[in-house]
Design a protein around this motif. Structure first.
Motif, PDB file in Angstrom:
ATOM      1  N   LEU A 210       0.825  -1.206   0.000  1.00  0.00           N
ATOM      2  CA  LEU A 210       0.000   0.000   0.000  1.00  0.00           C
ATOM      3  C   LEU A 210       0.860   1.258   0.000  1.00  0.00           C
ATOM      4  O   LEU A 210       0.538   2.244  -0.662  1.00  0.00           O
ATOM      5  CB  LEU A 210      -0.936   0.007   1.215  1.00  0.00           C
ATOM      6  CG  LEU A 210      -2.090  -0.991   1.177  1.00  0.00           C
ATOM      7  CD1 LEU A 210      -2.866  -0.941   2.486  1.00  0.00           C
ATOM      8  CD2 LEU A 210      -3.020  -0.736   0.002  1.00  0.00           C
ATOM      9  N   GLU A 211       1.961   1.218   0.735  1.00  0.00           N
ATOM     10  CA  GLU A 211       2.868   2.366   0.759  1.00  0.00           C
ATOM     11  C   GLU A 211       3.424   2.644  -0.636  1.00  0.00           C
ATOM     12  O   GLU A 211       3.469   3.796  -1.088  1.00  0.00           O
ATOM     13  CB  GLU A 211       3.996   2.108   1.753  1.00  0.00           C
ATOM     14  CG  GLU A 211       4.934   3.292   1.924  1.00  0.00           C
ATOM     15  CD  GLU A 211       6.003   3.049   2.971  1.00  0.00           C
ATOM     16  OE1 GLU A 211       6.922   3.901   3.095  1.00  0.00           O
ATOM     17  OE2 GLU A 211       5.940   2.014   3.667  1.00  0.00           O
ATOM     18  N   ILE A 240      -3.528   0.084   9.529  1.00  0.00           N
ATOM     19  CA  ILE A 240      -3.227   0.132   8.104  1.00  0.00           C
ATOM     20  C   ILE A 240      -3.819   1.386   7.470  1.00  0.00           C
ATOM     21  O   ILE A 240      -3.123   2.149   6.797  1.00  0.00           O
ATOM     22  CB  ILE A 240      -3.731  -1.141   7.389  1.00  0.00           C
ATOM     23  CG1 ILE A 240      -2.835  -2.335   7.745  1.00  0.00           C
ATOM     24  CG2 ILE A 240      -3.759  -0.940   5.875  1.00  0.00           C
ATOM     25  CD1 ILE A 240      -3.246  -3.639   7.116  1.00  0.00           C
ATOM     26  N   TYR A 241      -5.129   1.629   7.670  1.00  0.00           N
ATOM     27  CA  TYR A 241      -5.705   2.791   6.991  1.00  0.00           C
ATOM     28  C   TYR A 241      -5.233   4.099   7.602  1.00  0.00           C
ATOM     29  O   TYR A 241      -5.111   5.113   6.910  1.00  0.00           O
ATOM     30  CB  TYR A 241      -7.225   2.712   6.873  1.00  0.00           C
ATOM     31  CG  TYR A 241      -8.046   2.657   8.135  1.00  0.00           C
ATOM     32  CD1 TYR A 241      -8.156   3.757   8.984  1.00  0.00           C
ATOM     33  CD2 TYR A 241      -8.784   1.517   8.455  1.00  0.00           C
ATOM     34  CE1 TYR A 241      -8.953   3.721  10.124  1.00  0.00           C
ATOM     35  CE2 TYR A 241      -9.574   1.469   9.588  1.00  0.00           C
ATOM     36  CZ  TYR A 241      -9.657   2.564  10.424  1.00  0.00           C
ATOM     37  OH  TYR A 241     -10.441   2.524  11.546  1.00  0.00           O
ATOM     38  N   GLU A 242      -4.906   4.105   8.892  1.00  0.00           N
ATOM     39  CA  GLU A 242      -4.381   5.334   9.492  1.00  0.00           C
ATOM     40  C   GLU A 242      -2.996   5.659   8.930  1.00  0.00           C
ATOM     41  O   GLU A 242      -2.671   6.834   8.701  1.00  0.00           O
ATOM     42  CB  GLU A 242      -4.331   5.215  11.015  1.00  0.00           C
ATOM     43  CG  GLU A 242      -5.696   5.317  11.667  1.00  0.00           C
ATOM     44  CD  GLU A 242      -5.622   5.361  13.177  1.00  0.00           C
ATOM     45  OE1 GLU A 242      -4.574   4.971  13.747  1.00  0.00           O
ATOM     46  OE2 GLU A 242      -6.622   5.787  13.813  1.00  0.00           O
ATOM     47  N   ALA A 243      -2.170   4.627   8.691  1.00  0.00           N
ATOM     48  CA  ALA A 243      -0.861   4.847   8.087  1.00  0.00           C
ATOM     49  C   ALA A 243      -1.005   5.389   6.671  1.00  0.00           C
ATOM     50  O   ALA A 243      -0.226   6.251   6.239  1.00  0.00           O
ATOM     51  CB  ALA A 243      -0.063   3.548   8.081  1.00  0.00           C
ATOM     52  N   CYS A 244      -2.008   4.917   5.938  1.00  0.00           N
ATOM     53  CA  CYS A 244      -2.244   5.395   4.574  1.00  0.00           C
ATOM     54  C   CYS A 244      -2.683   6.858   4.571  1.00  0.00           C
ATOM     55  O   CYS A 244      -2.223   7.651   3.732  1.00  0.00           O
ATOM     56  CB  CYS A 244      -3.282   4.519   3.888  1.00  0.00           C
ATOM     57  SG  CYS A 244      -2.708   2.835   3.554  1.00  0.00           S
ATOM     58  N   LYS A 249      -1.246  12.598   3.497  1.00  0.00           N
ATOM     59  CA  LYS A 249      -1.077  13.966   3.993  1.00  0.00           C
ATOM     60  C   LYS A 249       0.367  14.439   3.843  1.00  0.00           C
ATOM     61  O   LYS A 249       0.618  15.630   3.604  1.00  0.00           O
ATOM     62  CB  LYS A 249      -1.522  14.051   5.453  1.00  0.00           C
ATOM     63  CG  LYS A 249      -3.023  13.915   5.644  1.00  0.00           C
ATOM     64  CD  LYS A 249      -3.407  13.994   7.115  1.00  0.00           C
ATOM     65  CE  LYS A 249      -4.917  13.945   7.289  1.00  0.00           C
ATOM     66  NZ  LYS A 249      -5.312  13.999   8.726  1.00  0.00           N
ATOM     67  N   ALA A 250       1.302  13.506   3.978  1.00  0.00           N
ATOM     68  CA  ALA A 250       2.716  13.870   3.872  1.00  0.00           C
ATOM     69  C   ALA A 250       3.153  14.096   2.427  1.00  0.00           C
ATOM     70  O   ALA A 250       4.084  14.869   2.166  1.00  0.00           O
ATOM     71  CB  ALA A 250       3.578  12.780   4.513  1.00  0.00           C
ATOM     72  N   LEU A 251       2.475  13.449   1.483  1.00  0.00           N
ATOM     73  CA  LEU A 251       2.894  13.508   0.088  1.00  0.00           C
ATOM     74  C   LEU A 251       2.410  14.751  -0.652  1.00  0.00           C
ATOM     75  O   LEU A 251       3.057  15.208  -1.600  1.00  0.00           O
ATOM     76  CB  LEU A 251       2.419  12.254  -0.660  1.00  0.00           C
ATOM     77  CG  LEU A 251       3.158  10.957  -0.336  1.00  0.00           C
ATOM     78  CD1 LEU A 251       2.485   9.776  -1.026  1.00  0.00           C
ATOM     79  CD2 LEU A 251       4.624  11.049  -0.757  1.00  0.00           C
ATOM     80  N   ALA A 252       1.270  15.286  -0.266  1.00  0.00           N
ATOM     81  CA  ALA A 252       0.711  16.431  -0.994  1.00  0.00           C
ATOM     82  C   ALA A 252      -0.195  17.244  -0.074  1.00  0.00           C
ATOM     83  O   ALA A 252      -0.841  16.677   0.820  1.00  0.00           O
ATOM     84  CB  ALA A 252      -0.066  15.958  -2.220  1.00  0.00           C
ATOM     85  N   PRO A 253      -0.291  18.562  -0.296  1.00  0.00           N
ATOM     86  CA  PRO A 253      -1.085  19.425   0.592  1.00  0.00           C
ATOM     87  C   PRO A 253      -2.579  19.444   0.233  1.00  0.00           C
ATOM     88  O   PRO A 253      -3.137  20.480  -0.151  1.00  0.00           O
ATOM     89  CB  PRO A 253      -0.438  20.795   0.378  1.00  0.00           C
ATOM     90  CG  PRO A 253       0.029  20.760  -1.048  1.00  0.00           C
ATOM     91  CD  PRO A 253       0.481  19.351  -1.294  1.00  0.00           C
ATOM     92  N   PHE A 254      -3.217  18.290   0.368  1.00  0.00           N
ATOM     93  CA  PHE A 254      -4.649  18.230   0.100  1.00  0.00           C
ATOM     94  C   PHE A 254      -5.420  19.051   1.139  1.00  0.00           C
ATOM     95  O   PHE A 254      -5.087  19.031   2.326  1.00  0.00           O
ATOM     96  CB  PHE A 254      -5.149  16.786   0.137  1.00  0.00           C
ATOM     97  CG  PHE A 254      -4.687  15.950  -1.023  1.00  0.00           C
ATOM     98  CD1 PHE A 254      -5.326  16.023  -2.246  1.00  0.00           C
ATOM     99  CD2 PHE A 254      -3.590  15.096  -0.896  1.00  0.00           C
ATOM    100  CE1 PHE A 254      -4.901  15.265  -3.326  1.00  0.00           C
ATOM    101  CE2 PHE A 254      -3.160  14.332  -1.968  1.00  0.00           C
ATOM    102  CZ  PHE A 254      -3.812  14.420  -3.187  1.00  0.00           C
ATOM    103  N   LYS A 255      -6.451  19.766   0.671  1.00  0.00           N
ATOM    104  CA  LYS A 255      -7.285  20.523   1.604  1.00  0.00           C
ATOM    105  C   LYS A 255      -8.098  19.596   2.492  1.00  0.00           C
ATOM    106  O   LYS A 255      -8.358  19.911   3.662  1.00  0.00           O
ATOM    107  CB  LYS A 255      -8.211  21.465   0.818  1.00  0.00           C
ATOM    108  CG  LYS A 255      -7.475  22.543   0.053  1.00  0.00           C
ATOM    109  CD  LYS A 255      -8.428  23.378  -0.787  1.00  0.00           C
ATOM    110  CE  LYS A 255      -7.675  24.394  -1.632  1.00  0.00           C
ATOM    111  NZ  LYS A 255      -8.591  25.154  -2.529  1.00  0.00           N
TER     112      LYS A 255
END
Length: 286
Positions: A210-211, A240-244, A249-255
């Motif tokens: 998943l990562e 698992i879903y919390e890690a995703c 959130k770390a990869l892109a600044p989604f609103k």
């Protein structure tokens, strides 16, 4: 004076109860047939019931489309209340729901049926975009037109931990399922042009794959609309879903990073350990 616009969908769009309430979305549930009994998706049956039944009986459910009469009753209720309606449905290549809704809509003024060309929160993304448009004062006709165009930019995909449910549902061969399990392959199921197909095949333990999958899907995020993204799972473990969610959130600044659980349709096709990230691209998918 323009009519109030009601945004609605069938029950395959997998929005949480909180999002449905927040955006005042109305849901027309599909039918689910299991063990000789008929249920109403999200009303008297849920994915955990399906999983438990499968573990005990080895039987998966069949989903049934909303028929013309179901749509006619639904549309009449809200048009009688003065609404114009934009109704979203699961891809017409996956169900007769869209065509049934379109036929019913012909009997009404200001009722528009949109083929999401998708399932799960791939359609949910269009629903929330439509609700935003309605809040800005767009008419039902304009919303339907914009969302029909937007459907070609929705990027929806899922990774499956195993192929057991796909095999049991007749969607892959015993040999493919055996080979995938033997090699620890985790296939990515992509939705393109309204149909599902196999994309990249990941290898290894589910959490690690998943990562890699999320990193592949988001990339540098230069072609992604950053308003919102869904992390949708079919009963994965919380860690698992919390890690995703944390990775997204770390990869892109989604609103908005919205976590939802898949409903009966996706769950009965893909099985418990399935997770996807779904978002809208800036450009049309090819």
């Amino acid at each position: 004076m323009s009519k109030k616009v009601l945004i609605a969908s069938d029950s395959t769009t997998d929005l949480s109860a909180e999002l449905i309430e927040k955006y005042q979305i109305k849901i027309l549930p599909l039918g689910v047939n299991l063990g000789g009994k008929s249920y109403i998706d999200g009303v008297d049956i849920d994915p955990d019931f399906i999983y438990k039944y499968y573990e005990e009986k080895g039987e998966l459910p069949k989903t049934s489309a909303a028929n013309v009469a179901d749509f006619t009753e639904f549309f009449k209720k809200y048009t009688d209340e003065g609404y114009a309606i934009v109704m979203f449905t699961i891809s017409q290549t996956m169900s007769s729901t869209y065509n049934n809704g379109r036929i019913a809509a012909e009997e009404f003024e200001d009722v528009y049926v949109v083929d999401t060309k998708n399932l799960s929160t791939g359609g949910g993304l269009l629903l929330l975009a439509a609700a935003d448009m309605a809040a800005q004062g767009d008419s039902a006709e304009v919303i339907a037109q914009k969302c029909t165009e937007l459907a070609d930019r929705v990027d929806a995909s899922f990774v499956l931990d195993n192929l057991e449910f796909l095999y049991k549902g007749g969607r892959c061969s015993a040999l493919a399922a055996f080979g995938a399990n033997l090699l620890q392959l985790k296939p990515c199921i992509m939705v393109r042009g309204g149909s599902m197909g196999v994309g990249k095949k990941y290898r290894g333990k589910f959490a690690a794959t998943l990562e890699k999958y999320i990193a592949d899907q988001i990339g540098d995020a230069s072609d992604i609309e950053l308003d919102r993204i869904f992390v949708t799972h079919a009963g994965c473990d919380k860690e698992i879903y919390e890690a995703c969610v944390k990775q997204v959130k770390a990869l892109a600044p989604f609103k908005e990073v919205l976590l939802t659980r898949a409903g009966c349709t996706v769950s009965s096709h893909c099985g418990r350990n399935t997770l996807g990230v779904l978002f809208i691209r800036k450009n049309k998918l090819v």
